[in-house]
Design an enzyme around this catalytic site. Sequence first.
Site, PDB file in Angstrom:
ATOM      1  N   ASP A 245     -15.285 -63.236  64.534  1.00 13.00           N
ATOM      2  CA  ASP A 245     -15.383 -61.669  64.225  1.00 13.00           C
ATOM      3  C   ASP A 245     -14.285 -61.102  63.884  1.00 13.00           C
ATOM      4  O   ASP A 245     -14.238 -60.672  62.669  1.00 13.00           O
ATOM      5  CB  ASP A 245     -15.600 -61.270  65.696  1.00 13.00           C
ATOM      6  CG  ASP A 245     -16.598 -59.869  65.753  1.00 13.00           C
ATOM      7  OD1 ASP A 245     -16.942 -59.469  64.761  1.00 13.00           O
ATOM      8  OD2 ASP A 245     -16.823 -59.421  67.029  1.00 13.00           O
ATOM      9  N   ASP A 246     -13.255 -60.660  64.593  1.00 13.76           N
ATOM     10  CA  ASP A 246     -11.967 -60.068  64.207  1.00 13.76           C
ATOM     11  C   ASP A 246     -10.530 -60.928  64.639  1.00 13.76           C
ATOM     12  O   ASP A 246      -9.961 -60.358  65.661  1.00 13.76           O
ATOM     13  CB  ASP A 246     -11.819 -58.531  64.751  1.00 13.76           C
ATOM     14  CG  ASP A 246     -13.152 -57.751  64.194  1.00 13.76           C
ATOM     15  OD1 ASP A 246     -13.306 -57.494  63.094  1.00 13.76           O
ATOM     16  OD2 ASP A 246     -14.140 -57.940  65.162  1.00 13.76           O
TER      17      ASP A 246
ATOM     18  N   HIS B  77     -19.389 -64.995  60.628  1.00 12.39           N
ATOM     19  CA  HIS B  77     -19.306 -63.617  61.184  1.00 12.39           C
ATOM     20  C   HIS B  77     -17.806 -63.523  61.127  1.00 12.39           C
ATOM     21  O   HIS B  77     -17.087 -63.723  62.189  1.00 12.39           O
ATOM     22  CB  HIS B  77     -20.028 -63.696  62.430  1.00 12.39           C
ATOM     23  CG  HIS B  77     -19.869 -62.225  63.323  1.00 12.39           C
ATOM     24  ND1 HIS B  77     -20.856 -61.868  64.089  1.00 12.39           N
ATOM     25  CD2 HIS B  77     -18.981 -61.322  63.059  1.00 12.39           C
ATOM     26  CE1 HIS B  77     -20.525 -60.712  64.299  1.00 12.39           C
ATOM     27  NE2 HIS B  77     -19.599 -60.341  63.866  1.00 12.39           N
TER      28      HIS B  77
ATOM     29  N   HIS C 102     -15.194 -60.027  60.087  1.00  9.62           N
ATOM     30  CA  HIS C 102     -14.742 -58.948  59.171  1.00  9.62           C
ATOM     31  C   HIS C 102     -13.325 -59.032  58.618  1.00  9.62           C
ATOM     32  O   HIS C 102     -12.442 -59.297  59.275  1.00  9.62           O
ATOM     33  CB  HIS C 102     -14.674 -57.676  60.144  1.00  9.62           C
ATOM     34  CG  HIS C 102     -16.271 -57.671  60.896  1.00  9.62           C
ATOM     35  ND1 HIS C 102     -17.162 -57.030  60.587  1.00  9.62           N
ATOM     36  CD2 HIS C 102     -16.503 -58.427  62.146  1.00  9.62           C
ATOM     37  CE1 HIS C 102     -18.360 -56.972  61.446  1.00  9.62           C
ATOM     38  NE2 HIS C 102     -17.780 -57.864  62.444  1.00  9.62           N
TER      39      HIS C 102
ATOM     40  N   GLU D 287     -24.901 -57.156  71.011  1.00  5.37           N
ATOM     41  CA  GLU D 287     -23.528 -57.415  71.462  1.00  5.37           C
ATOM     42  C   GLU D 287     -23.173 -56.518  72.621  1.00  5.37           C
ATOM     43  O   GLU D 287     -23.124 -57.180  73.717  1.00  5.37           O
ATOM     44  CB  GLU D 287     -22.528 -56.747  70.249  1.00  5.37           C
ATOM     45  CG  GLU D 287     -21.376 -57.095  70.565  1.00  5.37           C
ATOM     46  CD  GLU D 287     -20.151 -56.485  69.547  1.00  5.37           C
ATOM     47  OE1 GLU D 287     -20.661 -55.876  68.620  1.00  5.37           O
ATOM     48  OE2 GLU D 287     -18.894 -56.811  69.628  1.00  5.37           O
TER      49      GLU D 287
ATOM     50  N   HIS E 228     -25.522 -56.747  63.174  1.00  3.86           N
ATOM     51  CA  HIS E 228     -25.289 -56.861  64.498  1.00  3.86           C
ATOM     52  C   HIS E 228     -26.209 -56.283  65.347  1.00  3.86           C
ATOM     53  O   HIS E 228     -26.614 -54.977  65.225  1.00  3.86           O
ATOM     54  CB  HIS E 228     -23.800 -55.986  64.655  1.00  3.86           C
ATOM     55  CG  HIS E 228     -22.834 -56.460  64.222  1.00  3.86           C
ATOM     56  ND1 HIS E 228     -22.591 -57.039  62.901  1.00  3.86           N
ATOM     57  CD2 HIS E 228     -21.532 -56.984  64.545  1.00  3.86           C
ATOM     58  CE1 HIS E 228     -21.536 -57.654  62.708  1.00  3.86           C
ATOM     59  NE2 HIS E 228     -20.605 -57.561  63.699  1.00  3.86           N
TER      60      HIS E 228
HETATM   61  N1  ADE Z   1     -16.613 -54.242  63.336  1.00  2.00           N
HETATM   62  C1  ADE Z   1     -15.765 -55.145  63.446  1.00  2.00           C
HETATM   63  N2  ADE Z   1     -15.889 -55.976  64.368  1.00  2.00           N
HETATM   64  C2  ADE Z   1     -17.103 -55.507  65.097  1.00  2.00           C
HETATM   65  C3  ADE Z   1     -18.022 -55.968  66.001  1.00  2.00           C
HETATM   66  N3  ADE Z   1     -17.616 -56.770  67.119  1.00  2.00           N
HETATM   67  N4  ADE Z   1     -19.051 -55.068  66.627  1.00  2.00           N
HETATM   68  C4  ADE Z   1     -19.671 -54.129  65.693  1.00  2.00           C
HETATM   69  N5  ADE Z   1     -18.697 -53.981  64.594  1.00  2.00           N
HETATM   70  C5  ADE Z   1     -17.652 -54.443  64.390  1.00  2.00           C
HETATM   71 ZN    ZN Z   2     -18.950 -58.525  64.195  1.00  2.00          ZN
END
Ligand code: ADE
Ligand code: ZN
Length: 353
Positions: free
Chosen positions: A292-293, A31, A33, A214, A211
């Site tokens: 994630d990011d 996971h 992006h 969350e 997703h």
């Molecule tokens: N796009 C990038 N990060 C995300 C996240 N945590 N939740 C939903 N969309 C995303």
């Molecule tokens: Zn994500």
Amino acid sequence: MTTPAHDPRWNALPRERLPALLRRMPKAELHVHVEGTLEPELIFRLAERNGVALAYPSVDALRAAYAFTDLQSFLDVYYAGASVLRHEADFFDMAWAYLERAAADNVVHAEIFFDPQTHTARGVPIEAVIVGLHHACQRAHQEWGLSAKLILCFLRHLSEDDAFATLEQALPYREHFIGVGLDSSERGHPPAKFARVFAKARELGLHVVAHAGEEGPADYVREALDVLKVERIDHGVRCVDDAALVERLARERVPLTVCPLSNVKLRVFPTLAQHNLPALLDAGLCVTVNSDDPAYFGGYVADNYVQTFAALPQFGVRHAWQLAANGFEASFASAAQKQHWIAELDRSFAAAV
Ligand code: ADE
Ligand code: ZN
């Protein structure tokens, strides 16, 4: 899956040696992006290279804007950052920078999300996006044996028709991605909105993930399973609001790709110490640890492991092994490949204790 999870020597490992073990152990990342791996320095370099004006005067000013209050407040900054990506070389450079970091964390397998609509809406051809990312994945495999695969995500704040058009545009590059996912603003955009396009993706033999849970309710997790028929849930932490759902996720061994640092930055949990990862693991769920990011949330996948274990004193070597093994189990690799990675994981633990 055989588990050496009760090797008595594991209890004797001094706690101060846990971070090194966590950093060194082979891991999967399921996971991440790719647009969320754009570090501010690279955003500025690409902005200059492409003549894109940024709303921030410096790297420090941009980094200072990374104070998020929820998912949407992050997404606004994330989409603005991605606006510097114009050409195939930009997508290559972004993915390559991530893969270098992943290799340093001993990630041996990565399944990487990308958001084509963020780019095609600005007139970037989908070919530049997919081919640029694919070449970086190919080179990581050639140079380090790191297996890197792509998953195309639909933006759920846009329409299903837009998702269909995107899938259509991507089909000439079908061999360069292994699945589809669903991301962006969760609240108010239930999984069922994308029922038809996910059915089409499944017909095409693509893997499907989404997703869910969350910020959105446990119901969205259930809907992603029942309507989209996903094989994994991204995040999914809100499943704990529904005991029957937790039981089902455990029984069907549906993996959850959990992202602890992301959850704290986006205020899903107040602190890492209050994260429900231990409860999910105790409930027998196949939970995995991911970033994630990472450019926005303060750490790559090894940082997620190290900081989470530092915050949770009940987590020790046994949990490290389980979470890393879950990452391999939950991946879309072949059974033989998974077995090979788990054997490598066992060797790295045997060498550490
Ligand atoms: N796009 C990038 N990060 C995300 C996240 N945590 N939740 C939903 N969309 C995303
Ligand atoms: Zn994500």
